[in-house]
Design a protein around this motif. Structure first.
Motif, PDB file in Angstrom:
ATOM      1  N   ARG A 144      -0.505  -5.227  -4.677  1.00  2.28           N
ATOM      2  CA  ARG A 144      -0.815  -6.405  -4.828  1.00  2.28           C
ATOM      3  C   ARG A 144       0.267  -7.300  -3.502  1.00  2.28           C
ATOM      4  O   ARG A 144       1.672  -6.546  -3.461  1.00  2.28           O
ATOM      5  CB  ARG A 144      -0.835  -7.163  -6.013  1.00  2.28           C
ATOM      6  N   VAL A 145      -0.082  -8.860  -3.348  1.00  5.19           N
ATOM      7  CA  VAL A 145       0.201  -9.288  -2.658  1.00  5.19           C
ATOM      8  C   VAL A 145       2.363  -9.179  -3.542  1.00  5.19           C
ATOM      9  O   VAL A 145       1.749  -9.756  -4.481  1.00  5.19           O
ATOM     10  CB  VAL A 145       0.245 -11.035  -2.050  1.00  5.19           C
ATOM     11  N   GLY A 146       2.989  -9.326  -2.608  1.00  5.43           N
ATOM     12  CA  GLY A 146       4.533  -9.398  -3.354  1.00  5.43           C
ATOM     13  C   GLY A 146       5.012  -8.114  -3.473  1.00  5.43           C
ATOM     14  O   GLY A 146       6.265  -8.023  -3.899  1.00  5.43           O
ATOM     15  N   ASP A 147       4.278  -6.648  -3.351  1.00  9.91           N
ATOM     16  CA  ASP A 147       4.764  -6.153  -3.828  1.00  9.91           C
ATOM     17  C   ASP A 147       5.075  -5.127  -2.266  1.00  9.91           C
ATOM     18  O   ASP A 147       5.027  -5.359  -0.628  1.00  9.91           O
ATOM     19  CB  ASP A 147       3.705  -4.583  -3.879  1.00  9.91           C
ATOM     20  N   TRP A 148       6.344  -3.563  -2.360  1.00  5.61           N
ATOM     21  CA  TRP A 148       6.444  -2.840  -1.051  1.00  5.61           C
ATOM     22  C   TRP A 148       5.958  -1.964  -0.873  1.00  5.61           C
ATOM     23  O   TRP A 148       5.910  -1.377  -2.175  1.00  5.61           O
ATOM     24  CB  TRP A 148       8.998  -2.889  -1.208  1.00  5.61           C
ATOM     25  N   VAL A 149       5.766  -1.794   0.226  1.00  5.70           N
ATOM     26  CA  VAL A 149       5.029  -0.336   0.414  1.00  5.70           C
ATOM     27  C   VAL A 149       5.908   0.606   1.602  1.00  5.70           C
ATOM     28  O   VAL A 149       6.509  -0.084   2.435  1.00  5.70           O
ATOM     29  CB  VAL A 149       3.372  -0.677   0.864  1.00  5.70           C
ATOM     30  N   ARG A 150       6.161   1.774   1.706  1.00  3.89           N
ATOM     31  CA  ARG A 150       6.395   2.543   2.653  1.00  3.89           C
ATOM     32  C   ARG A 150       5.559   3.538   3.475  1.00  3.89           C
ATOM     33  O   ARG A 150       3.731   3.657   2.443  1.00  3.89           O
ATOM     34  CB  ARG A 150       7.469   3.779   1.580  1.00  3.89           C
ATOM     35  N   VAL A 151       5.498   3.441   4.616  1.00  6.96           N
ATOM     36  CA  VAL A 151       4.384   4.325   5.841  1.00  6.96           C
ATOM     37  C   VAL A 151       5.435   4.826   6.396  1.00  6.96           C
ATOM     38  O   VAL A 151       5.914   4.494   7.014  1.00  6.96           O
ATOM     39  CB  VAL A 151       3.126   2.664   5.632  1.00  6.96           C
ATOM     40  N   THR A 152       4.709   5.579   6.376  1.00 10.13           N
ATOM     41  CA  THR A 152       4.800   7.107   8.440  1.00 10.13           C
ATOM     42  C   THR A 152       4.243   6.443   9.133  1.00 10.13           C
ATOM     43  O   THR A 152       3.106   7.224   9.364  1.00 10.13           O
ATOM     44  CB  THR A 152       5.500   7.936   7.307  1.00 10.13           C
ATOM     45  N   ALA A 153       5.135   6.391  10.350  1.00  4.53           N
ATOM     46  CA  ALA A 153       4.355   6.283  11.923  1.00  4.53           C
ATOM     47  C   ALA A 153       4.427   7.475  12.401  1.00  4.53           C
ATOM     48  O   ALA A 153       6.136   6.879  12.990  1.00  4.53           O
ATOM     49  CB  ALA A 153       4.412   5.164  13.110  1.00  4.53           C
ATOM     50  N   GLY A 154       4.470   8.572  13.338  1.00  6.24           N
ATOM     51  CA  GLY A 154       5.207   9.759  13.545  1.00  6.24           C
ATOM     52  C   GLY A 154       6.738  10.177  12.414  1.00  6.24           C
ATOM     53  O   GLY A 154       6.338  10.280  10.926  1.00  6.24           O
ATOM     54  N   GLU A 155       7.433  10.470  12.806  1.00  2.00           N
ATOM     55  CA  GLU A 155       8.979  10.421  12.006  1.00  2.00           C
ATOM     56  C   GLU A 155       9.833   9.467  11.887  1.00  2.00           C
ATOM     57  O   GLU A 155      10.721   9.164  10.929  1.00  2.00           O
ATOM     58  CB  GLU A 155       9.710  11.452  12.879  1.00  2.00           C
ATOM     59  N   HIS A 156       8.826   8.231  12.175  1.00  2.00           N
ATOM     60  CA  HIS A 156       9.863   6.867  11.363  1.00  2.00           C
ATOM     61  C   HIS A 156       9.375   6.148   9.914  1.00  2.00           C
ATOM     62  O   HIS A 156       7.970   5.803  10.735  1.00  2.00           O
ATOM     63  CB  HIS A 156       9.645   6.142  12.353  1.00  2.00           C
ATOM     64  N   PRO A 157       9.765   6.201   9.808  1.00  2.00           N
ATOM     65  CA  PRO A 157       9.156   5.644   8.286  1.00  2.00           C
ATOM     66  C   PRO A 157       9.424   3.714   8.466  1.00  2.00           C
ATOM     67  O   PRO A 157      10.697   3.878   8.577  1.00  2.00           O
ATOM     68  CB  PRO A 157      10.153   6.146   7.172  1.00  2.00           C
ATOM     69  N   GLN A 158       8.109   2.959   7.549  1.00  2.00           N
ATOM     70  CA  GLN A 158       8.518   1.621   7.744  1.00  2.00           C
ATOM     71  C   GLN A 158       8.433   1.467   6.276  1.00  2.00           C
ATOM     72  O   GLN A 158       7.414   1.468   5.746  1.00  2.00           O
ATOM     73  CB  GLN A 158       7.728   1.314   8.854  1.00  2.00           C
ATOM     74  N   ILE A 159       9.692   0.572   5.826  1.00  2.00           N
ATOM     75  CA  ILE A 159       9.272   0.069   4.437  1.00  2.00           C
ATOM     76  C   ILE A 159       8.730  -1.604   4.316  1.00  2.00           C
ATOM     77  O   ILE A 159       9.639  -1.986   4.923  1.00  2.00           O
ATOM     78  CB  ILE A 159      10.928  -0.300   3.589  1.00  2.00           C
ATOM     79  N   LEU A 160       7.950  -1.878   3.950  1.00  3.23           N
ATOM     80  CA  LEU A 160       7.396  -3.254   4.500  1.00  3.23           C
ATOM     81  C   LEU A 160       7.155  -3.888   3.841  1.00  3.23           C
ATOM     82  O   LEU A 160       6.885  -3.585   2.188  1.00  3.23           O
ATOM     83  CB  LEU A 160       6.408  -3.423   5.225  1.00  3.23           C
ATOM     84  N   HIS A 161       7.182  -5.553   3.422  1.00  2.00           N
ATOM     85  CA  HIS A 161       7.285  -6.343   1.914  1.00  2.00           C
ATOM     86  C   HIS A 161       5.835  -6.788   2.385  1.00  2.00           C
ATOM     87  O   HIS A 161       5.163  -7.689   3.249  1.00  2.00           O
ATOM     88  CB  HIS A 161       8.232  -7.859   1.921  1.00  2.00           C
TER      89      HIS A 161
END
Length: 370
Positions: A144-161
């Motif tokens: 839900r809104v307020g959580d952190w998620v981890r996404v990976t594009a290629g070999e580069h992970p992105q941790i987004l709020h």
């Protein structure tokens, strides 16, 4: 000070006739459905007339072609004085934990000049690593809104709020959007694939598009921003047909109600004549009764139809991944016009039968009462 015809008509419709609740219910049902259909129409019109709150703040999407560089493309776009702001962006496929399918990872604008992501829940990104997600992505990851998620594009992970939820019609809502600068933190090699162009107030997107195409001599691929309304435009014909069918059903129910009110007036005809009412006043009693019944049915239809339409449209949008918050109900003037049309239609439909009933002979009236 109220004319006796009005008082007697209200009494017949609201106080004495035990069939009135059933009549109101039969008339209100098609009116409830008409309100729902008009709400769907209003929602689709809003996508076209006010696209900003529904996920498309930019009016044009511009891509450079034939080797044109990013800076050159931006210079060509900004040369038109009708262009307000230009935001570089890109969208790439990304993976999320526990899922084999990909989602859309979108980066638009920078921290110094952020893209105005429209949100219906939470807020727009303001700081690094903040993002806006579509309902489809929230459901996919059970966040839900307020959580952190981890996404990976290629070999580069992105941790987004995730700080907000937007109306996202693309990819069933499985899209997460942040600033281009945030994506470049972990992958400096990313370069813009397109530019989102916001126009100044009053500028016509088609005219600006034509002017930019001529100025660039085919070096720019320019598309007007699509809205959910573009997908739903074929549905408008279905909505119009549905409203017509429901109006016909309502007209049939109205004819039945008029017949019942006229027959009730025939039973009262002798008494009304005995107290000194003229034929026109007796006709007014019947018209007031049927008009009051129609007005009550319209009120019930609006009271039940508006919240029902809002719930149904948002539930469908949420299940499709677009996200709740898109529903719009008809404006007050439109609902008032519907009420006036229903009441006037009922009165006009009852006028001729009511006038004929008042001219019946004495013997016919006695037989009808008997």
């Amino acid at each position: 000070g109220v004319p006796p015809a009005l008082v007697l008509g209200w009494h017949r419709a609201l106080a004495r006739d035990h069939r009135t609740p059933a009549t109101v219910a039969r008339l209100a049902l098609p009116l409830v459905l008409i309100t729902v259909a008009l709400s769907a129409w209003t929602t689709m019109d809003r996508f076209d007339d006010h696209p900003g709150p529904t996920g498309t703040a930019a009016a044009l999407t511009v891509r450079a072609e034939h080797g044109l560089g990013d800076q050159e493309a931006r210079a060509l776009i900004e040369a038109d004085d009708r262009v307000g702001t230009v935001h570089p962006g890109l969208e790439i496929a990304a993976l999320v934990p526990g899922q084999t399918g990909t989602i859309g990872l979108r980066g638009i604008g920078g921290r110094d000049d952020p893209y105005p992501f429209p949100v219906v829940e939470g807020r727009a990104p303001e700081r690094p690593d903040e993002a806006v997600a579509g309902q489809g992505l929230l459901d996919l990851l059970d966040v839900r809104v307020g959580d952190w998620v981890r996404v990976t594009a290629g070999e580069h992970p992105q941790i987004l709020h995730i700080v907000g939820r937007g109306i996202e019609p693309e990819n069933s809502g499985r899209v997460i959007s942040t600033s281009l600068d945030t994506l470049r933190q972990n992958d400096p090699g990313l370069s813009p694939a397109f530019h989102q162009v916001l126009l100044k107030p009053g500028a016509d997107p088609e005219e600006v598009r034509t002017a930019l195409l001529e100025a660039s001599r085919g070096l720019l691929d320019i598309q007007e921003a699509t809205t959910p309304g573009d997908r739903f435009s074929p549905v408008l014909g279905v909505v119009v047909g549905l409203v017509a069918v429901l109006a016909l059903i309502g007209l049939i129910e109205l004819s039945t109600a008029v017949g019942g009110s006229v027959r009730a007036g025939e039973r009262d005809l002798l008494a009304l004549k005995a107290i000194g009412l003229s034929p026109s006043q007796i006709t007014a009693v019947t018209l007031t009764a049927i008009g009051s019944t129609a007005l009550l049915a319209v009120t019930v239809g609006a009271v039940l139809g508006v919240p029902l339409a809002h719930w149904l449209i948002d539930a469908e949008a949420r299940s499709s991944g677009i996200g709740a918050g898109v529903a719009r109900t008809p404006s007050g003037p439109h609902l008032l016009l519907l009420a006036v049309a229903a009441v006037l239609g009922a009165v006009c439909l009852a006028l001729l039968p009511a006038a004929r009933a008042t001219r019946r002979r004495f013997a016919d009236t006695v037989n009808a009462v008997g």
